[in-house]
Design a protein around this motif. Structure first.
Motif, PDB file in Angstrom:
ATOM      1  N   HIS A  25      43.735  21.911  34.921  1.00 57.88           N
ATOM      2  CA  HIS A  25      45.153  21.640  35.112  1.00 57.88           C
ATOM      3  C   HIS A  25      45.671  22.476  36.284  1.00 57.88           C
ATOM      4  O   HIS A  25      45.156  23.547  36.582  1.00 57.88           O
ATOM      5  CB  HIS A  25      45.945  21.998  33.845  1.00 57.88           C
ATOM      6  CG  HIS A  25      45.511  21.225  32.625  1.00 57.88           C
ATOM      7  ND1 HIS A  25      44.476  21.637  31.829  1.00 57.88           N
ATOM      8  CD2 HIS A  25      45.975  20.061  32.090  1.00 57.88           C
ATOM      9  CE1 HIS A  25      44.320  20.765  30.828  1.00 57.88           C
ATOM     10  NE2 HIS A  25      45.207  19.812  30.972  1.00 57.88           N
ATOM     11  N   ALA A  26      46.696  21.983  36.918  1.00 56.97           N
ATOM     12  CA  ALA A  26      47.298  22.727  38.030  1.00 56.97           C
ATOM     13  C   ALA A  26      47.970  23.982  37.490  1.00 56.97           C
ATOM     14  O   ALA A  26      48.553  23.976  36.398  1.00 56.97           O
ATOM     15  CB  ALA A  26      48.313  21.848  38.741  1.00 56.97           C
ATOM     16  N   LEU A  27      47.863  25.052  38.245  1.00 59.81           N
ATOM     17  CA  LEU A  27      48.515  26.296  37.852  1.00 59.81           C
ATOM     18  C   LEU A  27      50.003  26.218  38.139  1.00 59.81           C
ATOM     19  O   LEU A  27      50.431  25.573  39.100  1.00 59.81           O
ATOM     20  CB  LEU A  27      47.914  27.467  38.632  1.00 59.81           C
ATOM     21  CG  LEU A  27      46.414  27.740  38.439  1.00 59.81           C
ATOM     22  CD1 LEU A  27      45.990  28.884  39.362  1.00 59.81           C
ATOM     23  CD2 LEU A  27      46.110  28.090  36.996  1.00 59.81           C
ATOM     24  N   ASP A  28      50.799  26.873  37.309  1.00 61.03           N
ATOM     25  CA  ASP A  28      52.239  26.973  37.547  1.00 61.03           C
ATOM     26  C   ASP A  28      52.482  28.099  38.539  1.00 61.03           C
ATOM     27  O   ASP A  28      52.091  29.244  38.293  1.00 61.03           O
ATOM     28  CB  ASP A  28      52.989  27.269  36.247  1.00 61.03           C
ATOM     29  CG  ASP A  28      52.953  26.099  35.285  1.00 61.03           C
ATOM     30  OD1 ASP A  28      53.140  24.960  35.738  1.00 61.03           O
ATOM     31  OD2 ASP A  28      52.732  26.338  34.074  1.00 61.03           O
ATOM     32  N   THR A  29      53.126  27.796  39.657  1.00 53.87           N
ATOM     33  CA  THR A  29      53.422  28.821  40.656  1.00 53.87           C
ATOM     34  C   THR A  29      54.603  29.657  40.202  1.00 53.87           C
ATOM     35  O   THR A  29      55.653  29.133  39.826  1.00 53.87           O
ATOM     36  CB  THR A  29      53.745  28.187  42.015  1.00 53.87           C
ATOM     37  OG1 THR A  29      52.602  27.460  42.468  1.00 53.87           O
ATOM     38  CG2 THR A  29      54.091  29.253  43.045  1.00 53.87           C
ATOM     39  N   VAL A  30      54.417  30.960  40.224  1.00 52.59           N
ATOM     40  CA  VAL A  30      55.455  31.908  39.840  1.00 52.59           C
ATOM     41  C   VAL A  30      55.669  32.874  40.993  1.00 52.59           C
ATOM     42  O   VAL A  30      54.733  33.539  41.429  1.00 52.59           O
ATOM     43  CB  VAL A  30      55.060  32.689  38.569  1.00 52.59           C
ATOM     44  CG1 VAL A  30      56.018  33.838  38.317  1.00 52.59           C
ATOM     45  CG2 VAL A  30      55.028  31.769  37.359  1.00 52.59           C
ATOM     46  N   THR A  31      56.890  32.939  41.493  1.00 49.38           N
ATOM     47  CA  THR A  31      57.217  33.905  42.541  1.00 49.38           C
ATOM     48  C   THR A  31      57.950  35.085  41.905  1.00 49.38           C
ATOM     49  O   THR A  31      58.915  34.906  41.166  1.00 49.38           O
ATOM     50  CB  THR A  31      58.105  33.272  43.627  1.00 49.38           C
ATOM     51  OG1 THR A  31      59.187  32.570  42.999  1.00 49.38           O
ATOM     52  CG2 THR A  31      57.306  32.289  44.465  1.00 49.38           C
TER      53      THR A  31
END
Length: 359
Positions: A25-31
């Motif tokens: 699954h695609a990773l959730d981008t967290v800034t």
């Protein structure tokens, strides 16, 4: 020995299964926004998490962005330009008391449960108490720092009047500030204890002057999210906080690994000269930092990420009493949340420590 090997094998297999599931699954981008540049004592956990894949195991791709102080950082979270921030609490509390609209953010992880701010002077200085700072100059990295209200409150508590008989001066962070103190450009620094550790370990003898006891359990730096994130993406908060808790345990267990990971990711930060000595000092710096965060003064484990809400209320009342904050009510439970604290420690800590020892 067989039990240890079995535990390690179980931890490795579990991690591989998690990574296999994440890769599908695609990773959730967290800034994540920081108010000051990371140094080895606070940046090493991020580097170690990257190296061990701890963020990826929680389905996250974490990116760090540095801003110039909490005043610049908080609006980025409030406008949803970044996911999370790591500011001090004073600016957020102030937004509830300045007559405007409170910033739409909430704290979800207490990153520094014990107050680490202090005043530091050279041991040759005549300054021994906060009151002795009268008619002196105090150095801070920048005048936009969110820690300044707490420092001013400590000065007021001692009967001083910031701006009248004691002044704050912007001297820059870390080395620039250390130079200002050593050359007499300022009489004291108002840095965090880890930065003072760095100065001390570099060979400069200093005297530390603590804030009054009422500020001991004040809410320091913590992770914030937009209020909407609490309702729309609660799992994002839980997964990030869990990964962050994991890597702190990793660094507590194997600080040398975390230091080396930080130096590899930030080669410009690696000191020149005797590598063995530099590693020993950096490990000591990281250990001191983690002991303050993960343990109570009597050595007992803290609950990761939890806020001591009565202590936060007492601190706010003191800030108002000395005139640093205006009078008024702040809905503390709405500003500081313990909603996800149980999730932050939902993992096998023993297996994680075993895994950390093998790094």
């Amino acid at each position: 020995m067989k039990t240890i090997h079995a535990t390690l094998l179980k931890a490795v297999c579990s991690s591989m299964l998690v990574l296999d599931a994440v890769s599908a699954h695609a990773l959730d981008t967290v800034t994540v926004g920081l108010a000051i540049p990371p140094a080895v004592h606070d940046g090493a956990p991020y580097a170690a998490a990257d190296k061990m894949g701890l963020f990826k195991e929680e389905g996250l791709d974490v990116k760090l962005i540095v801003f110039q102080g909490a005043g610049a950082l908080i609006p980025q979270v409030a406008s949803k330009r970044i996911t999370f921030g790591y500011p001090t609490a004073e600016p957020v509390l102030s937004s509830y008391l300045n007559g405007g609209t409170p910033v739409p953010v909430r704290y979800f992880y207490n990153g520094v449960p014990a107050n680490t701010m202090e005043f530091a002077v050279l041991t040759s200085s005549p300054v021994k108490t906060i009151a002795d700072l009268k008619d002196r100059k105090i150095g801070v990295g920048a005048l936009s720092w969110g820690t300044i209200p707490g420092g001013r409150a400590a000065l007021r508590e001692a009967g001083l009047k910031p701006g009248e008989n004691v002044d704050y001066v912007a001297v820059g962070a870390l080395g620039a500030g250390f130079h200002a103190l050593k050359t007499g450009a300022v009489d004291a620094l108002n840095f965090n204890s880890s930065w003072d550790d760095m100065l001390e370990l570099s060979g400069t003898p200093i005297r530390r002057i603590r804030y009054p006891a009422v500020f001991d359990e004040t809410a320091g730096n913590g992770f914030i999210a937009h209020r909407d994130t609490f309702t729309e993406h609660p799992d994002l908060i839980a997964r990030f906080g869990r990964a962050y808790t994991k890597v702190q345990i990793v660094c507590q267990t194997n600080p040398a690994f975390c230091v080396k990971a930080f130096w590899a990711e930030h080669p410009e930060s690696k000191p020149q000269g005797d590598e063995t000595k530099n590693l020993r000092e950096a490990v000591e710096l990281l250990k001191r930092r983690l002991d303050r965060i993960l343990l109570t003064p009597d050595g007992k484990p803290r609950q990761a990420g939890a806020y001591n809400l009565p202590a936060v209320k007492a601190n706010l009342a003191e800030m108002q009493k000395v005139g640093e904050f205006p009078k008024g009510e702040v809905p503390i439970e709405q500003v500081f949340s313990n909603q996800f604290v149980a999730e932050f420690s939902r993992f096998d800590a023993a297996a994680l420590r075993d895994r950390a020892r093998q790094q």
